[in-house]
Each structure stands twice: as structure tokens, then as C-alpha cells.
Scaffold this motif. Structure first.
Motif, short mmCIF file in Angstrom:
data_model
loop_
_atom_site.label_atom_id
_atom_site.label_comp_id
_atom_site.label_asym_id
_atom_site.label_seq_id
_atom_site.Cartn_x
_atom_site.Cartn_y
_atom_site.Cartn_z
N ASP A 57 -2.40 51.71 27.92
CA ASP A 57 -1.83 51.94 29.09
C ASP A 57 -0.31 51.73 29.03
O ASP A 57 0.02 50.57 29.01
CB ASP A 57 -2.40 51.16 30.25
N ASN A 58 0.57 52.95 28.68
CA ASN A 58 1.82 52.55 28.53
C ASN A 58 2.61 52.05 29.68
O ASN A 58 3.88 51.53 29.70
CB ASN A 58 2.56 53.63 27.71
N ALA A 59 2.21 52.35 31.18
CA ALA A 59 2.81 51.90 32.21
C ALA A 59 2.59 50.50 32.51
O ALA A 59 3.20 50.06 33.03
CB ALA A 59 2.09 52.83 33.29
N LYS A 60 1.29 49.85 31.81
CA LYS A 60 1.17 48.33 31.91
C LYS A 60 1.60 47.59 30.62
O LYS A 60 1.35 46.39 30.62
CB LYS A 60 -0.37 48.19 32.41
N ASN A 61 1.91 48.40 29.70
CA ASN A 61 2.33 47.85 28.46
C ASN A 61 0.99 46.92 27.90
O ASN A 61 1.11 45.75 27.39
CB ASN A 61 3.34 46.87 28.57
N THR A 62 -0.29 47.56 27.82
CA THR A 62 -1.14 46.85 27.20
C THR A 62 -2.02 47.94 26.47
O THR A 62 -1.99 49.27 26.38
CB THR A 62 -2.20 46.76 28.59
N VAL A 63 -2.87 47.10 25.27
CA VAL A 63 -3.64 47.73 24.63
C VAL A 63 -4.85 47.31 24.75
O VAL A 63 -4.93 45.99 24.78
CB VAL A 63 -3.08 47.91 23.21
N SER A 64 -6.26 47.94 24.62
CA SER A 64 -7.35 47.42 24.99
C SER A 64 -8.36 47.74 23.72
O SER A 64 -8.36 48.79 22.89
CB SER A 64 -8.09 47.79 26.11
N LEU A 65 -9.35 46.90 23.64
CA LEU A 65 -10.31 47.09 22.45
C LEU A 65 -11.72 46.70 23.10
O LEU A 65 -11.93 45.77 23.46
CB LEU A 65 -10.21 46.45 21.19
N GLN A 66 -12.38 48.00 23.45
CA GLN A 66 -13.61 47.52 24.09
C GLN A 66 -14.87 47.66 22.85
O GLN A 66 -14.84 48.77 22.08
CB GLN A 66 -14.06 48.92 25.17
N MET A 67 -15.57 46.80 22.81
CA MET A 67 -16.41 46.40 21.70
C MET A 67 -17.93 46.46 22.26
O MET A 67 -18.12 45.54 23.19
CB MET A 67 -15.95 45.12 21.14
N ASN A 68 -18.71 47.33 21.65
CA ASN A 68 -20.22 47.57 22.35
C ASN A 68 -20.80 47.19 21.18
O ASN A 68 -20.76 47.19 20.04
CB ASN A 68 -20.33 48.84 22.88
N SER A 69 -22.38 47.03 21.41
CA SER A 69 -23.28 46.85 20.32
C SER A 69 -23.01 45.80 19.19
O SER A 69 -22.86 46.14 18.09
CB SER A 69 -23.46 48.14 19.84
N LEU A 70 -22.42 44.52 19.77
CA LEU A 70 -22.04 43.60 18.82
C LEU A 70 -22.85 43.22 18.05
O LEU A 70 -23.83 42.87 18.27
CB LEU A 70 -21.00 42.59 19.71
N LYS A 71 -22.28 42.89 16.73
CA LYS A 71 -23.33 42.42 15.65
C LYS A 71 -22.63 40.79 15.24
O LYS A 71 -21.42 40.72 15.30
CB LYS A 71 -23.38 43.40 14.50
N PRO A 72 -23.68 40.29 14.55
CA PRO A 72 -22.99 38.76 14.07
C PRO A 72 -21.94 38.92 13.20
O PRO A 72 -20.86 38.09 13.28
CB PRO A 72 -24.22 38.19 13.32
N GLU A 73 -21.95 40.12 12.47
CA GLU A 73 -20.75 40.38 11.23
C GLU A 73 -19.43 40.61 12.15
O GLU A 73 -18.35 40.70 11.40
CB GLU A 73 -21.28 41.36 10.30
N ASP A 74 -19.31 41.02 13.37
CA ASP A 74 -18.14 41.12 13.98
C ASP A 74 -17.44 39.72 14.52
O ASP A 74 -16.08 39.94 14.97
CB ASP A 74 -18.65 41.98 15.39
N THR A 75 -17.96 38.83 14.33
CA THR A 75 -17.58 37.48 14.40
C THR A 75 -16.21 37.22 13.57
O THR A 75 -16.31 37.37 12.41
CB THR A 75 -18.29 36.30 14.06
N ALA A 76 -15.25 36.96 14.27
CA ALA A 76 -13.83 36.76 13.74
C ALA A 76 -12.86 36.54 14.97
O ALA A 76 -12.94 36.56 16.07
CB ALA A 76 -13.35 38.20 13.01
N VAL A 77 -11.63 36.23 14.42
CA VAL A 77 -10.35 36.23 15.14
C VAL A 77 -9.90 37.60 15.02
O VAL A 77 -9.72 38.16 13.99
CB VAL A 77 -9.43 35.28 14.66
N TYR A 78 -9.61 38.06 16.20
CA TYR A 78 -9.08 39.40 16.59
C TYR A 78 -7.68 39.44 16.86
O TYR A 78 -7.31 38.67 17.66
CB TYR A 78 -9.95 40.22 17.71
N TYR A 79 -6.73 40.04 16.13
CA TYR A 79 -5.49 40.05 16.33
C TYR A 79 -4.69 41.66 16.85
O TYR A 79 -5.56 42.58 16.06
CB TYR A 79 -4.72 39.79 15.13
N CYS A 80 -3.85 41.37 17.63
CA CYS A 80 -2.96 42.83 18.00
C CYS A 80 -2.00 42.75 17.51
O CYS A 80 -1.29 41.73 17.08
CB CYS A 80 -3.06 42.56 19.51
#
Length: 123
Positions: free
Chosen positions: A73-96
């Protein structure tokens, strides 16, 4: 200079969902393509998803394609990541991350990074 602050991480069960957000400040947000990367313990930081400065183009790692969605959303200066159907292998530190050029999947090409947010998926 761009400052990035991630939020939204946490603990979730397999199959659950989380939405990560990244708030940007300090420069013209719409000049930057944005990316999400992740790093699990003992592993290299890897590309997850990216979005162009306009938001019209996106890219995903094969491992998350069809499960994760990046948006901005460029008006709000934000970026998002919607994560569905999560798996154990998605475990991590997430960086923007932000890059003052066109969308790229190459970690070294990104100019600015946030501090990261922990995502843990329990089995």
C-alpha cells in the motif's frame, strides 16, 4: 535512507495463517521494490517474495507459490506478506527489504533491511 520495521510474526500450528507487515519510513516508498526473505537456524537467508514499486508485478519462491501473497500500500508505506497453509519448514526469521530498482530475487541487490520477525510453525 529507508527504515523498515516488521511485525506480525508468532507461533502458529501447521495449516494455519499469519500476516506479516513491514512499515517503511525515511524515503519515498513508491520508489522502491520490496522483498521478503527468511532465514532458518543454520541456513542461508533465502528469497520468499517480492513486489515491484508500483505493485503490478510480483515474484515468489517455488516453495511458497500458491500459499503466500505479497502486497503493498504505497499510500500507507507498507508491504505485507499473507502466509496461508503454513508448514513447519516455513519456520524462520522473516525480513523485509527494499531495493531502489526493479524487482529482484537477489539478496545482495537489496539496499535496506528490517530487523526481522520470528515465525514458528508447530507440527
Amino acid at each position: 535512507q529507508v527504515q523498515l520495521v516488521e511485525s506480525g510474526g508468532g507461533l502458529v500450528q501447521t495449516g494455519g495463517s499469519l500476516r506479516l507487515s513491514c512499515a517503511a519510513s525515511g524515503s519515498t516508498f513508491s520508489n522502491y521494490a520490496m522483498g521478503w526473505f527468511r532465514q532458518a537456524p543454520g541456513k542461508e537467508r533465502e528469497f520468499v517474495a517480492a513486489i515491484s514499486s508500483s505493485g503490478l508485478t510480483t515474484g515468489y519462491a517455488d516453495s511458497v507459490k500458491g500459499r503466500f501473497t505479497i502486497s503493498r500500500d504505497n499510500a500507507k508505506n507498507t508491504v505485507s506478506l499473507q502466509m496461508n497453509s503454513l508448514k513447519p519448514e516455513d519456520t524462520a526469521v522473516y525480513y523485509c527489504a527494499a531495493v531502489r530498482r526493479r524487482l529482484t530475487v537477489v539478496r545482495k541487490e537489496y539496499d535496506y533491511w528490517g530487523q526481522g520477525t520470528q515465525v514458528t510453525v508447530s507440527s
